[in-house]
Design a protein around this motif. Structure first.
Motif, PDB file in Angstrom:
ATOM      1  N   SER A  85       0.854  -1.185   0.000  1.00 23.70           N
ATOM      2  CA  SER A  85       0.000   0.000   0.000  1.00 23.70           C
ATOM      3  C   SER A  85       0.892   1.238   0.000  1.00 23.70           C
ATOM      4  CB  SER A  85      -0.920  -0.008   1.211  1.00 23.70           C
ATOM      5  OG  SER A  85      -0.165  -0.089   2.396  1.00 23.70           O
ATOM      6  N   VAL A  86       0.377   2.339  -0.541  1.00 25.94           N
ATOM      7  CA  VAL A  86       1.100   3.602  -0.555  1.00 25.94           C
ATOM      8  C   VAL A  86       0.805   4.306   0.759  1.00 25.94           C
ATOM      9  CG1 VAL A  86       1.373   5.823  -1.714  1.00 25.94           C
ATOM     10  CG2 VAL A  86       0.972   3.760  -3.068  1.00 25.94           C
ATOM     11  N   GLN A  87       1.856   4.570   1.518  1.00 28.43           N
ATOM     12  CA  GLN A  87       1.689   5.140   2.855  1.00 28.43           C
ATOM     13  C   GLN A  87       0.999   6.506   2.777  1.00 28.43           C
ATOM     14  OE1 GLN A  87       5.316   5.351   5.082  1.00 28.43           O
ATOM     15  NE2 GLN A  87       4.235   5.553   7.012  1.00 28.43           N
ATOM     16  N   GLY A  88      -0.018   6.662   3.607  1.00 24.50           N
ATOM     17  CA  GLY A  88      -0.732   7.919   3.689  1.00 24.50           C
ATOM     18  C   GLY A  88      -1.809   8.118   2.636  1.00 24.50           C
ATOM     19  N   LYS A  89      -1.975   7.141   1.743  1.00 25.88           N
ATOM     20  CA  LYS A  89      -2.992   7.262   0.696  1.00 25.88           C
ATOM     21  C   LYS A  89      -3.911   6.053   0.765  1.00 25.88           C
ATOM     22  CE  LYS A  89      -0.282  10.098  -2.333  1.00 25.88           C
ATOM     23  NZ  LYS A  89      -0.077  10.525  -3.681  1.00 25.88           N
ATOM     24  N   ASN A  90      -5.176   6.304   1.057  1.00 23.03           N
ATOM     25  CA  ASN A  90      -6.148   5.214   1.151  1.00 23.03           C
ATOM     26  C   ASN A  90      -6.377   4.583  -0.211  1.00 23.03           C
ATOM     27  OD1 ASN A  90      -6.506   5.587   3.873  1.00 23.03           O
ATOM     28  ND2 ASN A  90      -8.283   6.915   3.637  1.00 23.03           N
ATOM     29  N   ASP A  91      -6.469   3.267  -0.231  1.00 22.21           N
ATOM     30  CA  ASP A  91      -6.862   2.522  -1.427  1.00 22.21           C
ATOM     31  C   ASP A  91      -5.908   2.693  -2.601  1.00 22.21           C
ATOM     32  OD1 ASP A  91      -8.703   0.646  -2.435  1.00 22.21           O
ATOM     33  OD2 ASP A  91      -9.663   2.206  -3.641  1.00 22.21           O
ATOM     34  N   GLN A  92      -4.614   2.965  -2.334  1.00 19.10           N
ATOM     35  CA  GLN A  92      -3.624   3.030  -3.408  1.00 19.10           C
ATOM     36  C   GLN A  92      -2.488   2.067  -3.107  1.00 19.10           C
ATOM     37  OE1 GLN A  92      -2.293   6.880  -4.556  1.00 19.10           O
ATOM     38  NE2 GLN A  92      -4.288   7.473  -5.344  1.00 19.10           N
ATOM     39  N   TYR A  93      -2.003   1.429  -4.172  1.00 16.82           N
ATOM     40  CA  TYR A  93      -0.966   0.408  -4.054  1.00 16.82           C
ATOM     41  C   TYR A  93       0.134   0.673  -5.068  1.00 16.82           C
ATOM     42  CZ  TYR A  93      -4.683  -2.030  -1.597  1.00 16.82           C
ATOM     43  OH  TYR A  93      -5.683  -2.373  -0.725  1.00 16.82           O
ATOM     44  N   GLN A  94       1.319   0.151  -4.758  1.00 15.07           N
ATOM     45  CA  GLN A  94       2.405   0.209  -5.725  1.00 15.07           C
ATOM     46  C   GLN A  94       3.027  -1.171  -5.872  1.00 15.07           C
ATOM     47  OE1 GLN A  94       5.499   2.859  -4.500  1.00 15.07           O
ATOM     48  NE2 GLN A  94       6.254   1.511  -2.909  1.00 15.07           N
ATOM     49  N   ARG A  95       3.442  -1.483  -7.096  1.00 10.56           N
ATOM     50  CA  ARG A  95       4.139  -2.744  -7.377  1.00 10.56           C
ATOM     51  C   ARG A  95       5.504  -2.393  -7.968  1.00 10.56           C
ATOM     52  NH1 ARG A  95       1.368  -6.999 -11.144  1.00 10.56           N
ATOM     53  NH2 ARG A  95       0.079  -7.154  -9.298  1.00 10.56           N
ATOM     54  N   VAL A  96       6.555  -2.904  -7.326  1.00 13.97           N
ATOM     55  CA  VAL A  96       7.918  -2.663  -7.783  1.00 13.97           C
ATOM     56  C   VAL A  96       8.486  -3.991  -8.278  1.00 13.97           C
ATOM     57  CG1 VAL A  96      10.223  -1.878  -7.141  1.00 13.97           C
ATOM     58  CG2 VAL A  96       8.207  -0.803  -6.102  1.00 13.97           C
ATOM     59  N   THR A  97       8.927  -4.016  -9.535  1.00 16.41           N
ATOM     60  CA  THR A  97       9.531  -5.206 -10.137  1.00 16.41           C
ATOM     61  C   THR A  97      10.999  -4.917 -10.397  1.00 16.41           C
ATOM     62  OG1 THR A  97       7.445  -5.784 -11.206  1.00 16.41           O
ATOM     63  CG2 THR A  97       9.446  -6.822 -12.073  1.00 16.41           C
ATOM     64  N   THR A  98      11.877  -5.773  -9.869  1.00 15.01           N
ATOM     65  CA  THR A  98      13.317  -5.626 -10.057  1.00 15.01           C
ATOM     66  C   THR A  98      13.854  -6.895 -10.704  1.00 15.01           C
ATOM     67  OG1 THR A  98      13.420  -4.252  -8.076  1.00 15.01           O
ATOM     68  CG2 THR A  98      15.504  -5.090  -8.917  1.00 15.01           C
ATOM     69  N   LEU A  99      14.606  -6.739 -11.794  1.00 13.04           N
ATOM     70  CA  LEU A  99      15.247  -7.863 -12.478  1.00 13.04           C
ATOM     71  C   LEU A  99      16.744  -7.820 -12.207  1.00 13.04           C
ATOM     72  CD1 LEU A  99      13.395  -7.685 -15.911  1.00 13.04           C
ATOM     73  CD2 LEU A  99      12.819  -9.069 -13.906  1.00 13.04           C
ATOM     74  N   TYR A 100      17.338  -9.022 -12.003  1.00  9.63           N
ATOM     75  CA  TYR A 100      18.756  -9.135 -11.665  1.00  9.63           C
ATOM     76  C   TYR A 100      19.485 -10.021 -12.669  1.00  9.63           C
ATOM     77  CZ  TYR A 100      17.223  -7.612  -7.016  1.00  9.63           C
ATOM     78  OH  TYR A 100      16.673  -6.925  -5.974  1.00  9.63           O
ATOM     79  N   LYS A 101      20.773  -9.764 -12.843  1.00  7.76           N
ATOM     80  CA  LYS A 101      21.660 -10.658 -13.603  1.00  7.76           C
ATOM     81  C   LYS A 101      23.043 -10.552 -12.976  1.00  7.76           C
ATOM     82  CE  LYS A 101      23.098 -12.339 -17.952  1.00  7.76           C
ATOM     83  NZ  LYS A 101      22.471 -13.375 -18.633  1.00  7.76           N
TER      84      LYS A 101
END
Length: 124
Positions: A85-101
């Motif tokens: 969830s996004v801190q301080g914001k109701n009903d909002q989310y974030q998705r972070v995708t990280t790729l490694y090699k």
């Protein structure tokens, strides 16, 4: 012998596993840091990956996914996704995708969602 997953704990909607690799030359099992403490883990023999999917809550809106794959004969982290969830914001989310090699970050991508748009299944 085959590699094996050992269940180490059970919770309300998650289960923990350690993944042990069989070393034919040494005739023994070894466990590696990237394959310890996996949650709801699955092994894909065709892709040679181990995926861990951790629900932060039962409905799956808060979650984390890690994918380990073979690289030069060893399992290493190749993808990591967190959805929070996004801190301080109701009903909002974030998705972070990280790729490694080779242990280094290749790319990071962040997307934002409202509760109505939320993608609950990160395995798509």
């Amino acid at each position: 012998y085959q590699d094996m997953m050992v269940k180490t704990w059970t919770g309300a909607y998650n289960e923990g596993f350690d993944y042990w690799i069989y070393n034919k030359e040494a005739r023994s099992y070894t466990k590696k840091g990237s394959l310890l403490g996996l949650v709801d883990a699955e092994f894909d023999p065709s892709a040679k990956t181990v995926t861990s999917y951790d629900k932060g809550r039962g409905m799956g809106d808060l979650c984390a996914k890690k994918v380990c794959g073979l690289d030069n004969g060893a399992y290493v982290l190749i993808e990591e996704v967190t959805q929070d969830s996004v801190q301080g914001k109701n009903d909002q989310y974030q998705r972070v995708t990280t790729l490694y090699k080779n242990g280094k970050i290749l790319s990071t991508d962040t997307k934002y969602f409202t509760g109505g748009e939320l993608e609950k299944d990160m395995n798509q």
